[in-house]
Design an enzyme around this catalytic site. Structure first.
Site, PDB file in Angstrom:
ATOM      1  N   PRO A  96      49.280   3.336  52.553  1.00 45.62           N
ATOM      2  CA  PRO A  96      48.684   2.460  51.545  1.00 45.62           C
ATOM      3  C   PRO A  96      48.884   2.934  50.108  1.00 45.62           C
ATOM      4  O   PRO A  96      48.846   4.131  49.829  1.00 45.62           O
ATOM      5  CB  PRO A  96      47.188   2.464  51.905  1.00 45.62           C
ATOM      6  CG  PRO A  96      46.988   3.680  52.736  1.00 45.62           C
ATOM      7  CD  PRO A  96      48.274   3.889  53.474  1.00 45.62           C
ATOM      8  N   ASN A  97      49.091   1.953  49.263  1.00 51.81           N
ATOM      9  CA  ASN A  97      49.214   2.114  47.805  1.00 51.81           C
ATOM     10  C   ASN A  97      50.544   2.729  47.362  1.00 51.81           C
ATOM     11  O   ASN A  97      50.802   2.808  46.160  1.00 51.81           O
ATOM     12  CB  ASN A  97      48.029   2.933  47.228  1.00 51.81           C
ATOM     13  CG  ASN A  97      46.706   2.253  47.495  1.00 51.81           C
ATOM     14  OD1 ASN A  97      46.535   1.083  47.176  1.00 51.81           O
ATOM     15  ND2 ASN A  97      45.779   2.959  48.126  1.00 51.81           N
TER      16      ASN A  97
ATOM     17  N   ARG B 228      51.456   3.517  39.486  1.00 51.35           N
ATOM     18  CA  ARG B 228      50.229   4.132  40.010  1.00 51.35           C
ATOM     19  C   ARG B 228      50.126   5.594  39.567  1.00 51.35           C
ATOM     20  O   ARG B 228      50.951   6.422  39.965  1.00 51.35           O
ATOM     21  CB  ARG B 228      50.269   4.076  41.544  1.00 51.35           C
ATOM     22  CG  ARG B 228      49.129   4.773  42.213  1.00 51.35           C
ATOM     23  CD  ARG B 228      49.387   4.963  43.708  1.00 51.35           C
ATOM     24  NE  ARG B 228      48.243   5.593  44.316  1.00 51.35           N
ATOM     25  CZ  ARG B 228      48.248   6.212  45.476  1.00 51.35           C
ATOM     26  NH1 ARG B 228      49.366   6.258  46.183  1.00 51.35           N
ATOM     27  NH2 ARG B 228      47.172   6.775  45.951  1.00 51.35           N
TER      28      ARG B 228
ATOM     29  N   TYR C 260      51.964  10.989  40.484  1.00 52.88           N
ATOM     30  CA  TYR C 260      52.990  10.575  41.451  1.00 52.88           C
ATOM     31  C   TYR C 260      54.378  10.376  40.848  1.00 52.88           C
ATOM     32  O   TYR C 260      55.339  10.156  41.587  1.00 52.88           O
ATOM     33  CB  TYR C 260      52.539   9.299  42.162  1.00 52.88           C
ATOM     34  CG  TYR C 260      51.261   9.495  42.960  1.00 52.88           C
ATOM     35  CD1 TYR C 260      51.232  10.389  44.026  1.00 52.88           C
ATOM     36  CD2 TYR C 260      50.091   8.815  42.628  1.00 52.88           C
ATOM     37  CE1 TYR C 260      50.066  10.597  44.758  1.00 52.88           C
ATOM     38  CE2 TYR C 260      48.919   9.014  43.357  1.00 52.88           C
ATOM     39  CZ  TYR C 260      48.915   9.910  44.409  1.00 52.88           C
ATOM     40  OH  TYR C 260      47.761  10.116  45.126  1.00 52.88           O
TER      41      TYR C 260
ATOM     42  N   ASN D 140      54.690   9.633  55.175  1.00 51.60           N
ATOM     43  CA  ASN D 140      53.714   9.801  54.096  1.00 51.60           C
ATOM     44  C   ASN D 140      52.606   8.798  54.391  1.00 51.60           C
ATOM     45  O   ASN D 140      52.681   7.630  54.009  1.00 51.60           O
ATOM     46  CB  ASN D 140      54.333   9.550  52.719  1.00 51.60           C
ATOM     47  CG  ASN D 140      53.337   9.858  51.601  1.00 51.60           C
ATOM     48  OD1 ASN D 140      52.149  10.104  51.862  1.00 51.60           O
ATOM     49  ND2 ASN D 140      53.800   9.837  50.360  1.00 51.60           N
TER      50      ASN D 140
ATOM     51  N   ALA E 213      46.598   7.885  51.897  1.00 47.09           N
ATOM     52  CA  ALA E 213      45.164   8.169  52.119  1.00 47.09           C
ATOM     53  C   ALA E 213      44.812   8.251  53.602  1.00 47.09           C
ATOM     54  O   ALA E 213      43.865   8.959  53.981  1.00 47.09           O
ATOM     55  CB  ALA E 213      44.324   7.100  51.432  1.00 47.09           C
TER      56      ALA E 213
ATOM     57  N   GLU F  53      55.223  15.490  58.159  1.00 45.57           N
ATOM     58  CA  GLU F  53      54.289  14.929  57.166  1.00 45.57           C
ATOM     59  C   GLU F  53      54.780  15.278  55.771  1.00 45.57           C
ATOM     60  O   GLU F  53      55.122  16.431  55.504  1.00 45.57           O
ATOM     61  CB  GLU F  53      52.893  15.528  57.400  1.00 45.57           C
ATOM     62  CG  GLU F  53      51.871  15.075  56.367  1.00 45.57           C
ATOM     63  CD  GLU F  53      50.486  15.669  56.597  1.00 45.57           C
ATOM     64  OE1 GLU F  53      50.151  15.990  57.763  1.00 45.57           O
ATOM     65  OE2 GLU F  53      49.745  15.812  55.617  1.00 45.57           O
TER      66      GLU F  53
ATOM     67  N   HIS G  58      54.197  14.546  51.335  1.00 44.09           N
ATOM     68  CA  HIS G  58      53.415  14.015  50.214  1.00 44.09           C
ATOM     69  C   HIS G  58      54.162  14.276  48.917  1.00 44.09           C
ATOM     70  O   HIS G  58      54.774  15.342  48.753  1.00 44.09           O
ATOM     71  CB  HIS G  58      52.041  14.682  50.138  1.00 44.09           C
ATOM     72  CG  HIS G  58      51.232  14.471  51.366  1.00 44.09           C
ATOM     73  ND1 HIS G  58      50.612  13.278  51.642  1.00 44.09           N
ATOM     74  CD2 HIS G  58      50.994  15.282  52.424  1.00 44.09           C
ATOM     75  CE1 HIS G  58      50.003  13.369  52.813  1.00 44.09           C
ATOM     76  NE2 HIS G  58      50.220  14.573  53.313  1.00 44.09           N
TER      77      HIS G  58
ATOM     78  N   ARG H 185      44.544  19.392  44.915  1.00 42.43           N
ATOM     79  CA  ARG H 185      43.798  18.243  44.389  1.00 42.43           C
ATOM     80  C   ARG H 185      42.360  18.237  44.921  1.00 42.43           C
ATOM     81  O   ARG H 185      41.842  19.285  45.279  1.00 42.43           O
ATOM     82  CB  ARG H 185      44.571  16.950  44.730  1.00 42.43           C
ATOM     83  CG  ARG H 185      45.965  16.933  44.095  1.00 42.43           C
ATOM     84  CD  ARG H 185      46.706  15.652  44.382  1.00 42.43           C
ATOM     85  NE  ARG H 185      46.005  14.494  43.836  1.00 42.43           N
ATOM     86  CZ  ARG H 185      46.249  13.225  44.212  1.00 42.43           C
ATOM     87  NH1 ARG H 185      47.201  12.997  45.114  1.00 42.43           N
ATOM     88  NH2 ARG H 185      45.575  12.235  43.683  1.00 42.43           N
TER      89      ARG H 185
END
Ligand code: DQA
Length: 144
Positions: free
Chosen positions: A9-10, A17, A22, A73, A76, A97, A99, A106
């Site tokens: 998502p996003n 964003r 990012y 990725n 969230a 995985e 990111h 963070r």
């Protein structure tokens, strides 16, 4: 060799964003960079994004027998999704995985990944290069 990239998502909003976190690249820019590298490495790539958890679960399930490695990725959903974790565990396709940001640097809620324990490993914090490194890691993985 066939490698499936799944984006959560996003990530469709990349480019606009939170660019300080990012970066300025859009998801289309990232896909183009991944496809360039994939053609150098002579591997086939499928690249998709969804804001819907169940759709990502279905794509993981559908990957069985079709894709050798998944580069994920989960955005969230990394931090919340038992369903995505269970899908990876069920299909047993080697999964990496990734990111863009360094999630460990963070907020605390991003420090825990429900997905990481069922993945081969995690690449986090290299921006667009996390995708390229994910692809390079994927080509080193032998299909089980
Ligand atoms: C992300 C990190 C996640 O914590 C966040 O929810 C995202 C993007 C990354 O690529 O840095 O949406 O997966």
């Amino acid at each position: 060799m066939k490698i499936r990239f799944l984006n959560g998502p996003n990530l469709n909003l990349l480019g606009s964003r939170e660019p300080g976190i990012y970066g300025a690249a859009t998801l289309a820019d990232i896909e183009a960079a991944v496809r360039r590298e994939a053609s150098e490495l002579k591997v086939e790539v499928d690249f998709r994004q969804s804001n819907i958890e169940g759709e990502i679960v279905t794509w993981i399930q559908d990957s069985k027998g079709v894709f050798d490695v998944i580069v994920l990725n989960a955005a969230a959903y990394t931090h919340t999704s038992v369903a995505i974790r269970d899908a990876i565990a069920a299909v047993k396709i080697p999964t990496i995985e990734i990111h863009l940001s360094n999630t460990s640097a963070r907020e605390e809620f991003r420090h825990h990944s429900l997905v990481a324990p069922v993945c081969i490993g995690v690449i986090s914090g290299f921006g667009v290069n996390s995708y390229i490194l994910g692809l390079r890691a994927a080509v080193t993985v032998k299909a089980s």
